[in-house]
Write an enzyme that holds these catalytic residues in place. Structure first.
Site, mmCIF file in Angstrom:
data_model
loop_
_atom_site.group_PDB
_atom_site.id
_atom_site.type_symbol
_atom_site.label_atom_id
_atom_site.label_comp_id
_atom_site.label_asym_id
_atom_site.label_seq_id
_atom_site.Cartn_x
_atom_site.Cartn_y
_atom_site.Cartn_z
ATOM 1 N N ASN A 11 0.870 -1.182 0.000
ATOM 2 C CA ASN A 11 0.000 0.000 0.000
ATOM 3 C C ASN A 11 0.903 1.228 0.000
ATOM 4 O O ASN A 11 1.545 1.523 1.006
ATOM 5 C CB ASN A 11 -0.885 -0.041 1.254
ATOM 6 N N TRP A 12 0.949 1.911 -1.138
ATOM 7 C CA TRP A 12 1.865 3.061 -1.249
ATOM 8 C C TRP A 12 1.284 4.339 -0.637
ATOM 9 O O TRP A 12 1.954 5.362 -0.624
ATOM 10 C CB TRP A 12 2.234 3.293 -2.716
ATOM 11 N N LYS A 13 0.048 4.277 -0.181
ATOM 12 C CA LYS A 13 -0.588 5.440 0.449
ATOM 13 C C LYS A 13 -0.419 6.680 -0.442
ATOM 14 O O LYS A 13 -0.425 6.569 -1.645
ATOM 15 C CB LYS A 13 -0.011 5.672 1.855
ATOM 16 N N HIS A 97 -9.383 0.805 4.904
ATOM 17 C CA HIS A 97 -8.105 0.955 5.613
ATOM 18 C C HIS A 97 -8.314 1.835 6.850
ATOM 19 O O HIS A 97 -9.126 2.763 6.825
ATOM 20 C CB HIS A 97 -7.068 1.583 4.670
ATOM 21 N N GLU A 99 -6.699 4.188 8.046
ATOM 22 C CA GLU A 99 -6.504 5.636 7.839
ATOM 23 C C GLU A 99 -7.761 6.266 7.243
ATOM 24 O O GLU A 99 -8.078 7.416 7.518
ATOM 25 C CB GLU A 99 -5.268 5.874 6.955
ATOM 26 N N GLU A 169 -5.244 -5.510 10.417
ATOM 27 C CA GLU A 169 -4.256 -4.469 10.662
ATOM 28 C C GLU A 169 -4.552 -3.795 11.998
ATOM 29 O O GLU A 169 -5.355 -2.855 12.056
ATOM 30 C CB GLU A 169 -4.314 -3.432 9.542
ATOM 31 N N GLY A 175 2.479 1.783 10.881
ATOM 32 C CA GLY A 175 3.415 2.905 10.776
ATOM 33 C C GLY A 175 4.076 3.278 12.098
ATOM 34 O O GLY A 175 4.672 4.342 12.214
ATOM 35 N N SER A 215 3.597 -2.620 10.278
ATOM 36 C CA SER A 215 5.054 -2.603 10.409
ATOM 37 C C SER A 215 5.712 -3.923 9.980
ATOM 38 O O SER A 215 6.646 -4.401 10.631
ATOM 39 C CB SER A 215 5.448 -2.226 11.838
ATOM 40 N N GLY A 237 4.799 1.245 4.751
ATOM 41 C CA GLY A 237 6.101 1.908 4.605
ATOM 42 C C GLY A 237 7.149 1.085 3.856
ATOM 43 O O GLY A 237 7.833 1.607 2.961
HETATM 44 C C1 PEP Z 1 -0.616 -0.148 5.986
HETATM 45 O O1 PEP Z 1 -0.648 1.006 5.630
HETATM 46 O O2 PEP Z 1 -1.510 -0.915 5.596
HETATM 47 C C2 PEP Z 1 0.458 -0.596 6.872
HETATM 48 C C3 PEP Z 1 0.384 -1.783 7.401
HETATM 49 O O3 PEP Z 1 1.481 0.298 7.083
HETATM 50 P P1 PEP Z 1 2.921 -0.033 7.740
HETATM 51 O O4 PEP Z 1 3.441 -1.298 7.083
HETATM 52 O O5 PEP Z 1 3.764 1.165 7.405
HETATM 53 O O6 PEP Z 1 2.714 -0.227 9.198
#
Ligand code: PEP
Length: 253
Positions: A11-13, A97, A99, A169, A175, A215, A237
């Site tokens: 996921n490049w956000k 997600h 976010e 998640e 993050g 993460s 990330g």
């Molecule tokens: C995500 O955005 O879905 C995610 C798991 O981010 P990260 O790997 O940066 O924690």
């Protein structure tokens, strides 16, 4: 052993311009060429979907989007429809997600609408669920997840959900550098599979891929993947750098 093909999704956000996305995707395609036993997906921002689609075509990397709106077209300024995503080359779409839940008023009800739009347009939905730190501390993890899954999938039959992917998640691990331990992830994934079983039957529950996200890095993916109910990862990330993301994809090497 099960016959679920693992999926490693990036996921490049809200990172990378079109040119940066094309460069990253091209490098990734080279690095993971020949991967056969694992599905790989990247979800760039909307503006990069079409050019990245040209880069990944014919490779083992599939394209996904980070969100969609449930209408096919209309006066919905700023939104993007499933039809548009399909025509841009998307196979997958991330839905719900944390976010989006946290910053853009996404609810279980709107997740359900997006899920219907994805399924009706043959996009593979990656439906995200997860508890906050406060919910975990107050021991509400399972009840929150039960509600997110049931409401998100309300109105579907098991036939509709054959290609569903769920991403667990935990919000406290996204993050933050804090990863759930492999045993914490397994405990929740097993629970999620039991919720699927209760609502859609054993066959479907056994076939659905449940990814862990939060993460994930090259140094923790192998351990997570030893767990029987962890079928891959949704990576934020660490998916932005193709060298790092390819190490996650190739965790067995
Ligand atoms: C995500 O955005 O879905 C995610 C798991 O981010 P990260 O790997 O940066 O924690």
């Amino acid at each position: 052993m099960n016959n679920r093909t693992p999926l490693i999704a990036g996921n490049w956000k809200m990172f990378k311009t079109g040119i940066e996305a094309v460069k990253t995707a091209a490098r990734l395609v080279k690095l993971v060429a020949g991967t056969t036993d694992i599905d790989v997906m990247i979800a760039p921002p909307f503006t990069a979907l079409a050019p990245v689609s040209d880069i990944v075509r014919g490779s083992c990397v599939s394209l996904g989007a980070q969100n969609l709106f449930w209408e096919a077209q209309g006066a919905f300024t700023g939104e993007i429809s499933p039809v548009m995503l399909v025509s841009a080359g998307c196979k997958y779409v991330i839905i719900g997600h944390s976010e989006r839940r946290q910053y853009f008023n996404e609810t279980d009800e709107t997740v359900n609408k997006r899920m219907q739009a994805a399924v009706n347009n043959d996009l593979i939905p990656v439906m995200c669920v997860g508890e906050s730190e406060k919910e975990r501390e107050s021991k509400d993890t399972f009840s929150i997840l039960d509600k997110q899954v049931k409401k998100g999938l309300e109105g579907f039959s098991s036939d509709d959900l054959e290609r569903l992917v769920i991403a667990y998640e935990p919000v406290w691990a996204i993050g933050t550098g804090k990863t759930a331990t492999s045993h914490q992830a397994q405990e929740v994934h097993q629970f999620l599979r039991s919720v699927l079983e209760k609502n859609f039957g054993n066959m479907l529950a056994k076939s659905i891929r449940i990814l862990y996200g939060g993460s994930v890095k090259p140094n923790n993916i192998a351990e997570l993947m030893t767990m029987p109910d962890v079928d891959g990862a949704l990576v934020g990330g660490a998916s932005l750098d193709p060298e790092i993301f390819s190490k996650i994809v190739q965790f067995k090497k």
